[in-house]
Design an enzyme around this catalytic site. Structure first.
Site, PDB file in Angstrom:
ATOM      1  CG  MET A  20      -1.917  -1.157   1.218  1.00  0.00           C
ATOM      2  SD  MET A  20      -3.059  -1.108   2.794  1.00  0.00           S
ATOM      3  CE  MET A  20      -1.680  -1.587   3.993  1.00  0.00           C
ATOM      4  CB  ALA A  21       1.499   3.712  -2.818  1.00  0.00           C
ATOM      5  CD  GLN A  73       3.579  -3.482  -6.059  1.00  0.00           C
ATOM      6  OE1 GLN A  73       3.327  -2.348  -5.420  1.00  0.00           O
ATOM      7  NE2 GLN A  73       2.795  -4.508  -5.672  1.00  0.00           N
ATOM      8  CB  CYS A 103      -0.957   1.254  -8.423  1.00  0.00           C
ATOM      9  SG  CYS A 103      -1.337   2.971  -7.790  1.00  0.00           S
ATOM     10  CG  ASN A 203      -5.536  -7.615  -1.718  1.00  0.00           C
ATOM     11  OD1 ASN A 203      -5.207  -6.560  -2.664  1.00  0.00           O
ATOM     12  ND2 ASN A 203      -5.832  -7.295  -0.582  1.00  0.00           N
ATOM     13  N   GLY A 204      -8.672  -8.268  -1.044  1.00  0.00           N
ATOM     14  CA  GLY A 204     -10.235  -7.704  -1.036  1.00  0.00           C
ATOM     15  C   GLY A 204     -10.876  -8.184   0.052  1.00  0.00           C
ATOM     16  CG  ASP A 205     -14.177  -6.287   0.464  1.00  0.00           C
ATOM     17  OD1 ASP A 205     -13.470  -5.323   0.674  1.00  0.00           O
ATOM     18  OD2 ASP A 205     -15.394  -6.183  -0.228  1.00  0.00           O
ATOM     19  NE  ARG A 228      -9.244  -0.502   1.122  1.00  0.00           N
ATOM     20  CZ  ARG A 228     -10.708  -0.712   0.744  1.00  0.00           C
ATOM     21  NH1 ARG A 228     -11.515   0.717   1.151  1.00  0.00           N
ATOM     22  NH2 ARG A 228     -11.175  -1.443   0.213  1.00  0.00           N
TER      23      ARG A 228
END
Length: 326
Positions: A20-21, A73, A103, A203-205, A228
């Site tokens: 995560m940038a 990355q 991204c 990836n996700g949720d 997140r």
């Protein structure tokens, strides 16, 4: 404990920290690793920036022993620069090199990199091939579901990555158009898993042990990656590790424990970046740690005024006093 192998790199099959940038910096990665993250990925570095000897870009590639196994990355849209950047990245001795094709941010997409590559599959394949041919390290890719709902091509992209030598593919179940809104589509992760023979990272949720287990079960993915869902909650990785080790899952930290963990995280930030920069970046991390506490909205506003570690200590003391009096 089960393990997966990415190009010979053994990784615990628990949960990894997503790249995560401007968020998953060294301090964040160290916190995640301390609590049991199986694998971490660094913030994305510009291929051109590396090739033109940009010092700030190169700093994104440094790997410390406590962070391993770790990937660095890279992002870019020109195969020759990708190949050269991979050779530079090798010098930092990461376990894995990851190519960002996910991204969604305009400044990255505008240069044809990140999730813009979802629109240029041929170029994407050339970038993967250039990276693979430039190194003996495993090369992985991070992609999205597609550019938008009319252009969903994660399966095609994953096949291209595999054909060009990628050792694994990570799939974020959202389109570029969604950014981080709406719901992640786990069906696309499952479809990718069925379509390729290399490891697939979902990836996700995922923000709980239950959701992690559900993603593994529903998608069949080889590794779950959390972004997140770990904001202000590094202990989530420990809870997931407990579950897969067959141990009782540790409870959510107490109010006092959360303050201690927050202080440690911010201390690492300041140690790594200096007080001026570290405390500026600490403001949002502190607000994430305080989410859900009594009076959190006001305390989170106060986080925005922190400039020094002394400010942090005063805020913690104020929070303690008010919590005790409620």
């Amino acid at each position: 404990m089960e393990y997966i192998s990415i190009g010979g790199v053994q990784i615990e099959k628990t949960a990894a920290l997503a790249p995560m940038a401007s968020v998953a910096d060294r301090a964040y990665r160290l916190m995640a690793k301390e609590y049991g993250a199986a694998y971490v990925v660094g913030e994305m570095a510009s291929c051109k920036g590396l090739c033109y000897s940009d010092r700030k870009t190169a700093e994104l590639l440094s790997v410390t022993p406590a962070e391993r196994p770790m990937a660095v990355q890279l992002f870019g849209a020109e195969p020759p620069f990708m190949a050269q950047a991979v050779k530079i990245a090798e010098k930092y001795q990461p376990e894995i090199i990851d190519i960002n094709a996910g991204c969604p941010m305009p400044k990255i997409v505008g240069g044809g990199a990140g999730s813009a590559l979802m629109k240029t599959p041929k170029l994407f394949g050339e970038l993967v091939k250039a990276a693979v041919e430039a190194t003996e390290l495993p090369v992985t890719v991070k992609i999205r579901k597609g550019w938008d709902n009319d252009n969903i091509n994660a399966v095609e992209m994953a096949k291209i990555a595999e054909e060009n030598g990628a050792a694994a593919v990570a799939v974020h179940g959202r389109t570029r158009e969604q950014l981080y809104s709406g719901t992640a589509d786990w069906d696309i992760i499952r479809d990718v898993k069925k379509a390729v023979s290399i490891p697939v990272i979902g990836n996700g949720d995922v923000a709980s042990v239950q959701q992690c287990e559900e993603m593994y079960r529903y998608t069949g993915c080889d590794l779950v990656m959390i972004g997140r869902g770990s904001y202000g909650r590094p202990w989530l990785f420990g809870q997931i590790k407990d579950f897969y080790e067959g141990k009782p899952v540790r409870p959510e930290p107490s109010f006092e424990e959360k303050l201690t963990i927050m202080r440690r995280h911010i201390g690492l930030l300041v140690e790594d970046k200096g007080e001026r920069v570290g405390m500026k970046e600490a403001r949002r991390h502190a607000s994430w740690y305080l989410k859900g506490m009594n009076g959190a909205a006001r305390f989170r506003n106060l986080c925005g005024t922190m400039n020094t570690l002394d400010d942090l200590e005063r805020l913690i003391e104020q929070i303690r006093n008010e919590q005790e009096n409620n």
